[in-house]
Design an enzyme around this catalytic site. Structure first.
Site, PDB file in Angstrom:
ATOM      1  N   CYS A  69     -10.128   2.210   8.054  1.00  0.00           N
ATOM      2  CA  CYS A  69     -10.380   3.426   8.813  1.00  0.00           C
ATOM      3  C   CYS A  69      -9.063   4.156   8.904  1.00  0.00           C
ATOM      4  O   CYS A  69      -8.021   3.595   8.654  1.00  0.00           O
ATOM      5  CB  CYS A  69     -10.883   3.117  10.215  1.00  0.00           C
ATOM      6  N   GLN A  77       0.828  -1.202   0.000  1.00  0.00           N
ATOM      7  CA  GLN A  77       0.000   0.000   0.000  1.00  0.00           C
ATOM      8  C   GLN A  77       0.867   1.258   0.000  1.00  0.00           C
ATOM      9  O   GLN A  77       0.344   2.354  -0.171  1.00  0.00           O
ATOM     10  CB  GLN A  77      -0.962  -0.004   1.198  1.00  0.00           C
TER      11      GLN A  77
END
Lengths: 284, 805
Positions: free
Chosen positions: B384, B236
C-alpha cells in the site's frame, strides 16, 4: 535453517539399517519421506549425527490388498495411497484422509510409515490407523513383532518403538460400513484444529459397531472406545451422536496454540465429530 | 499510396503499446527458473555471513564471548558492536529520523535482534559458529503493549536524551516517539459535540508482515585495488542505498555501485536498510573478500520490517439522514524498538491523513502517537502507499459502524457521502488535493453487477432461516470503497533522507530503430520491463518488443527513488512518457529534414511522421533513427537519446469499489468466499492483463491479512508466528475466484493519465473481506470485532453473541 553436520547413510536392506542403528544408538535416526525430520534438523531442534535414508531399502514399498486384509509398506507415499485403485475400493477412508494432508508436493514425498512412526500428534494417519484397528510391524535386532496402533502411542513423539527398531509395515482388516475423515484446518499444510476418523457398521436401521478416533486434540491420537459404544445399538439419532460427542470430549485434552484456545478446540472437535458421524452414517 | 503500407490499426497493434495485454517479457526467465536473484550471485572467494540473534525481547548484554566460534575451522571473523564502533557503524540512521543498532550495543530491544555477525567459509560453517558464540544476557522487563509502554517506568531507549525532542517534535514520555497531527481538532470536536448522531469505535489493525517469497539479502564486494565497492541486494530503492552507503561508510559515491538484480517480491519489506546489508559491507571491507548475507524465512518474519500495528480510535458524526459532518481519529502506533518506518521524511505516519477516505467530510482531525515497544522495528507500507491501508480500513469500518448506528444500509450511506464528480479537484479536510474521481459511477456499476439488492434480500432470508434452526451458516456482504494516494511524490513535500521523490528515465534509440531505456525504479515482480516498453512504444512509435528496459544498476540507470507506494507508473512512468516525447520531438525535426518540409508540416502517426495532408510521404521511426546516426542534419545533434527527471505536481488518487459475498460457518468459524467483485479505476490502463494480475495478487494478500495473517507476540515478546506453519501465506487453494472490472478516470496531471494500481486491491481488499465477516453478524448485534478473522476469532464472535446456544 541450516542443519548441523550429519553423516548420511543409505543402506540397501534392513540388516544394514539395523546394524547402523545398533552401532550408533541414540545418534541415529531413520528417515522415510523426511517431511518432519528434515525441518526439525534445519531448525536444530533435532540433532541427528547419523541419518539413515530408507529409500533404497528393499521390501518397504507396495500396497497389498488380499484376503480381506490391507498391507501398506512403510515407504508408501501419501500420493500412492490416493492413486491406488484397489485401496480406493477397499478402504476409501485412506484416500479421504490422505487428500487433506498438506499439498501434492508434500504427498509425493511424505510416507504413511513416517507419518505413523514419528508420533507427532498433528499427523493424521495415527488416528486413522487407530480407527481401523491397524497393526504396525516393527523390525529390530531381535526380529519382528507387531504392535496395535491403539497401543503404540505413549506421548508426543514417544511410541512403543524401540530405538533400534524400524516400523516396516502397516496392516489392517479391510473395513466395511460407512466411513468419514473430517478435518478442520486453517490452511493447506496446516495440522488439524480438529479431525475425526469414523467407521460405522449398519444393520438395518441400527449401528452395529462404531470406531472413532480424533487427531491433534491430545498429545497422542485418541481412539475413543466410549464414543463408539455410545453409537452402537442406536439409530445414530441426535441423542446418540450427542452422547458420542460427550464421550470424545471426556477423552481429549487439547492445548491452546495459535489455532485457538481450549474451549474453541473442544467445540470444534464436537462439530467435526458430529459431521463425520453423519457422513459415515449416510454412507453406511 | 504504397500498397504495402499496413493499415493504421495493424501498425498500432504491431507496436504493442498502451492498452495492449502484452505478455510479460520477464516471465520467460522466471518460469524457467532462470531468474538472477541476489542468492544467485556467486563470486570467487566469497564468504558467508550469519547472525547471532537475541532470544530475548529486552535484555542487557553482559558479555559476548566469540572465542569458541573463532576457533571453528572455516570461521574468518565474528563482528560485534565493539568492532563496528570505531567505524561509527554500530548504529545507523533510519528512514524515519531515528537511529537503529546495527549490532546490539549493550542491550537488545526485540527478539531476533542482531547481536553478532559471523563470517565464514560457507553458509554451513557460519551457522555452526553462530551456535558457538556465547552471549550472557540479563533479562529486563518486556513491554509489548504500546499503551502500557506509555505508562511504564521502564526505559527502552536509554540512548535517547531524556526530555529532548525527537525527529518529529516533542516526546511526551521516554517511550514516546512523536505526536503527528493534521486537521483542526477544536473545530472537529465542536462539530462532534453538537452533532445529531455521533459514534465511536476502536479498531486494531494488527501487526503483520509483507513476507515476500524471496527474503532479504546482500552481497558486498570491496575491491581494495581500485577502491570500488559493489553491492548486490534486495533493494526497492537502489540509488538511495548507494547514497546512504556513501554517507555511512565515507566511500565516495562514484566508488559505490549498487545492483538490485531480480527481486522476488518486495511489498515494502525491501525499502529499508537492514543490519545485514551494513554487516556484509563491513565484513567485505575487513576481510577483503566478497561477503554474502541471506536471511532465512524465520529471520525475515522475525526481524525485517513488519507492517501495520495501529490502534485507531475514531469518532464520526452525521445528521440523522446520514450526511457525515465530522471525523476524529487518534492512533497509537506501535513502531517497535526503533522508529524505522519507511515514510517520506515529513510524514511520520505516512499518508494516514487520507483517512477521510472517499467521502466529503467537512472537518476532521488526525493525531498519531508513535510508541517504542520491545518488538521488531519496521512499519512499512505492505502493498500500500504509506499507511493508506490503515487509513482506508479505519474509514471503511467507521462507515459500517455509523451505518449500524443510523440503522441505514451501508451502501447507501457511502453513496450519499461520496465526493461528487464535479467537486474534483477536491481538497480534503486533512489537506490532500484529490486529482480526479467519479465515485458514484463506479459504485453504481459495482452494486448493479453483483445485484446488491437481491443479495441483501437473500441475506435477510438466511438470517430468518438461521433463527428457525434451518441453517448454521450466515451470509456476509462486504463492501468497500477506497481512494488510494500514490505516486509519492512532489519534491516540495516528499523526500526520503533528503532525496526528493522524483523519478527518471533515460532512453537511447539505436541506429537500427530499437532502443534501451533505463529507469530509477526497480521491478520486484510488477512487470516494468513489459509495461514501460509499452508506454515508450506508444510515445515513440518503436515496437515494445524492440525496447529493452533496464533498472537497478546505479552505474547505468539514472537516479530515482525506487519502487514502492505504487509510485513507478505515476512517477517513473511519467518520466518515461516525457522522455519518449523528447525523442519524438527530435524525430520530428529529423523527419521534416528528410522529407524536405518544415517541422510543423509533419505529424506523428503511430510509428512514423507523415507530411500533413500527404500520408504517402512519410518516414518511419526506423528511418529516422538511422538518419540520426548517419546524416549530418543542420542544427540537429547526432544521435537520438533523451533523459527525463519527473517531479510530479501532485499525487494520483486511484479508487475502486469492491464487494465480497461470504458464507460463515457459525459453529467452526470457517469463512467461505462465495464471490469477490473488484472494480478498479487506475486512470489510463497500460496493460490490462498486468493490471488484472496485480489485482489478483493484491486481493490475495488482502485476504491473508484480513483472515489470519499476523505477527503475534506473547507477553514476553516472543514471536508466536515465526514460521509459515503459523504465519498465513495463502496458496492457490485458499484463493477464491475474483471478478475484475474497471472504470477509467484519467489523472489530469499525469502525462498519460495513469494512476498506479499495484496496491489498490490490497488497500480496498482488507476492509472488504473484514466487512464481509462483520456484516454477517450485524443482524445479531455485532458492531465491530478485531482482525484477523481466523477461525477461532470468528467462532468467538459467534460465541460472544450467543449463537452457539
Amino acid at each position: 535453517m541450516i542443519p548441523a553436520a550429519f553423516e548420511y547413510h543409505r543402506p540397501a536392506d534392513m540388516a544394514g539399517v539395523i546394524a547402523l542403528l545398533e552401532e550408533h544408538g541414540d545418534d541415529a535416526r531413520v528417515m522415510a519421506g523426511g517431511h518432519s525430520l528434515i525441518p526439525m534438523m534445519k531448525l536444530r531442534m533435532a540433532e541427528i549425527p547419523h541419518l539413515i535414508d530408507l529409500q533404497d531399502v528393499a521390501g518397504l514399498k507396495g500396497i497389498a490388498v488380499a484376503e480381506g486384509r490391507v498391507t501398506l509398506g512403510a515407504m508408501v507415499t501419501q500420493h500412492e495411497l490416493i492413486q491406488h485403485q484397489g485401496l480406493a475400493n477397499t478402504a476409501p477412508i485412506l484416500r479421504e484422509a490422505a487428500l487433506v494432508i498438506a499439498d501434492p508436493q508434500v504427498r509425493y514425498m511424505g510416507t504413511v510409515g513416517g507419518n505413523v512412526a514419528n508420533g507427532d500428534p498433528g499427523n493424521d494417519m495415527p488416528g486413522l490407523m487407530q480407527c481401523l484397528d491397524a497393526e504396525f510391524t516393527l523390525v529390530g535386532p531381535d526380529g519382528q513383532r507387531t504392535v496395535a496402533a491403539r497401543d503404540f502411542y505413549e506421548a508426543a513423539y514417544m511410541t512403543e518403538r524401540e530405538d533400534e527398531e524400524v516400523l516396516t509395515a502397516i496392516s489392517f482388516a479391510a473395513p466395511s460400513g460407512g466411513y468419514a475423515y473430517e478435518k478442520q484446518k486453517r490452511k493447506i499444510g496446516d495440522y488439524a484444529t480438529a479431525a475425526a476418523a469414523v467407521i460405522l457398521q449398519k444393520d438395518g436401521g441400527t449401528c452395529a459397531a462404531a470406531s472413532i478416533a480424533m487427531t491433534n486434540l491430545s498429545d497422542v491420537p485418541v481412539w475413543s472406545d466410549a464414543a463408539g459404544e455410545a453409537l452402537t445399538g442406536t439409530s445414530v439419532d441426535a441423542a446418540a451422536v450427542s452422547a458420542a460427542v460427550q464421550a470424545v470430549l471426556d477423552d481429549i485434552d487439547p492445548v491452546e496454540d495459535n489455532r485457538g484456545p481450549v474451549a474453541f478446540k473442544r467445540h470444534v472437535a464436537g462439530i467435526i465429530l458430529t459431521r463425520a458421524i453423519q457422513r459415515a452414517w449416510g454412507r453406511a | 499510396m504504397n500498397d504495402m503500407t499496413p493499415d493504421r490499426d495493424d501498425r498500432s497493434a504491431n507496436l504493442k503499446g498502451m492498452g495492449c495485454s502484452r505478455k510479460r517479457v520477464e516471465d520467460v526467465r522466471f518460469t524457467q527458473g532462470k531468474g538472477n536473484y541476489v542468492d544467485d550471485v556467486k563470486l570467487p572467494g566469497m564468504l558467508h555471513g550469519d547472525f547471532v540473534r537475541s532470544p530475548y525481547a529486552h535484555a542487557r548484554i553482559k558479555s559476548i564471548n566469540t572465542e569458541a566460534a573463532m576457533a571453528l575451522d572455516g570461521v574468518v571473523a565474528v563482528l560485534t558492536a565493539e568492532d563496528l564502533a570505531p567505524l561509527s557503524l554500530h548504529w545507523m540512521p533510519t528512514l524515519a529520523g531515528d537511529k537503529q543498532m546495527v549490532l546490539a550495543d549493550g542491550k537488545v530491544l526485540f527478539q531476533g535482534q542482531e547481536v553478532a555477525f559471523v563470517v565464514a567459509r560457507d553458509r554451513y560453517v557460519a551457522a555452526d559458529a553462530v551456535e558457538l558464540v556465547e552471549v550472557d544476557y540479563e533479562e529486563l522487563p518486556v513491554l509489548v503493549d504500546p499503551f502500557e509502554a506509555l505508562q511504564s517506568d521502564v526505559v527502552l531507549r536509554e540512548d535517547l536524551e531524556p526530555g529532548a525532542d525527537g525527529a518529529h517534535g516533542p516526546r511526551k514520555h521516554h517511550n514516546h516517539i512523536f505526536l503527528w497531527e493534521a486537521g483542526d481538532e477544536e473545530a472537529t470536536n465542536q462539530v462532534l459535540d453538537e452533532a445529531e448522531v455521533v459514534t465511536e469505535e476502536t479498531m486494531y489493525y494488527h501487526r503483520t508482515h509483507p513476507c515476500p517469497l524471496e527474503t532479504c539479502g546482500s552481497v558486498a564486494s570491496m575491491d581494495k585495488v581500485n577502491g570500488k565497492l559493489t553491492l548486490w541486494g534486495t533493494f526497492q530503492a537502489p540509488h538511495v542505498v548507494r547514497t546512504v552507503a556513501s554517507l555511512l561508510s565515507g566511500i565516495e559515491e562514484h566508488n559505490i555501485r549498487v545492483i538490485s538484480p531480480d527481486i522476488g517480491g518486495g511489498f515494502g519489506n525491501k525499502v529499508g536498510v537492514y543490519p545485514g546489508y551494513v554487516c556484509s559491507i563491513v565484513a567485505s571491507i575487513v576481510t577483503g573478500k566478497p561477503v554474502k548475507w541471506i536471511e532465512d524465512r524465520m529471520e525475515n518474519l522475525m526481524s525485517t520490517a513488519f507492517a501495520r500495528d495501529y490502534w485507531m480510535t475514531g469518532r464520526i458524526s452525521a445528521t440523522k439522514e446520514g450526511k457525515i459532518t465530522g471525523l476524529h481519529c487518534h492512533v497509537t502506533a506501535d513502531h517497535g524498538a526503533f522508529d524505522a518506518c519507511a515514510d517520506p521524511t515529513k510524514y511520520p505516519a505516512g499518508f494516514m491523513n487520507i483517512c477521510t477516505g472517499s467521502y466529503d467530510i467537512p472537518v476532521a482531525y488526525l493525531g498519531v502517537d508513535g510508541v517504542y515497544t520491545n518488538k521488531a522495528p519496521g512499519g512499512v507500507s505492505y502493498r500500500c502507499s504509506f499507511r493508506v491501508t490503515e487509513a482506508v480500513y479505519f474509514i471503511e469500518r467507521m462507515i459500517e459502524v455509523l451505518a449500524i448506528e443510523l440503522n441505514m444500509d451501508a451502501a447507501e450511506l457511502r453513496r450519499i457521502n461520496f465526493i461528487k464528480k464535479e467537486q474534483f479537484p477536491y481538497t480534503a479536510a486533512l489537506g490532500w488535493e484529490y486529482d480526479s474521481g467519479d465515485y458514484h459511477t463506479a459504485w453504481d456499476k459495482a452494486l448493479k453487477t453483483v445485484e446488491y439488492d437481491a443479495l441483501r434480500r437473500e441475506q435477510a432470508e438466511r438470517v430468518e432461516a438461521f433463527k428457525r434452526g434451518e441453517t448454521r451458516k450466515l451470509m456476509g456482504i462486504g463492501l468497500s470503497f477506497f481512494t488510494e494516494i500514490v505516486g509519492a511524490g512532489p519534491v516540495k513535500n516528499c523526500d526520503i533522507l533528503g532525496m526528493g521523490m522524483f523519478d527518471s528515465c533515460e532512453i537511447r534509440i539505436h541506429p537500427t530503430g530499437s532502443a534501451i531505456a533505463r529507469l530509477g525504479t526497480i521491478s520486484q515482480g510488477q512487470g516494468h520491463a513489459t509495461t514501460f516498453a509499452q508506454i515508450l512504444a506508444s510515445e515513440t512509435g518503436i515496437p515494445a518488443d524492440s525496447i529493452t528496459i533496464e533498472e537497478g544498476d546505479t552505474d547505468t540507470a539514472p537516479y530515482g527513488l525506487g519502487t514502492y507506494g505504487s509510485r513507478s507508473t505515476p512517477v517513473a512512468g511519467a518520466a518515461t512518457a516525457l522522455a519518449g516525447r523528447k525523442i519524438r520531438a527530435k524525430a520530428q525535426m529529423i523527419a521534416a529534414y528528410l522529407l524536405e518540409v518544415h517541422d510543423d508540416d509533419v505529424e506523428f502517426d503511430v510509428d512514423r511522421f507523415v507530411v500533413k495532408g500527404a500520408p504517402e510521404r512519410f518516414k518511419t521511426m526506423k528511418d529516422i533513427a538511422y538518419a540520426a546516426y548517419n546524416q549530418a542534419i543542420p542544427g540537429v545533434e547526432p544521435g537520438l537519446e533523451a533523459v527525463s527527471y519527473y517531479d510530479p505536481p501532485n499525487m494520483t488518487y486511484p479508487f475502486g469499489a469492491y464487494v465480497c459475498v461470504m458464507d460463515i460457518d457459525v459453529d467452526t468459524g470457517v469463512p467461505e468466499i462465495r464471490r469477490f467483485y473488484a472494480l478498479d479505476d487506475c486512470g489510463t490502463r497500460i496493460n490490462p492483463m498486468i493490471i488484472e494480475g496485480q489485482v489478483h495478487g493484491g486481493l490475495t494478500e488482502a485476504l491473508a491479512v484480513a483472515l489470519g495473517q499476523e505477527i503475534a507476540y506473547d507477553d514476553l515478546g516472543n514471536v508466536k508466528t515465526g514460521t509459515l506453519m503459523d504465519f498465513f501465506l495463502p496458496t492457490a487453494w485458499e484463493t477464491p475466484n475474483y471478478e475484475t472490472d474497471h472504470t477509467v478516470t484519467p489523472s489530469p496531471h499525469h502525462p498519460i493519465g495513469a494512476k498506479g494500481v499495484g496496491e489498490s486491491p490490497h488497500v480496498g481488499g482488507v476492509p472488504c473481506f473484514s466487512n464481509a465477516v462483520q456484516d454477517a453478524f450485524r443482524a445479531f448485534g455485532l458492531r465491530h470485532t478485531q482482525m484477523p478473522h481466523d477461525h477461532w476469532r470468528i467462532w468467538k464472535t459467534a460465541n460472544d453473541l450467543g449463537l452457539h446456544g
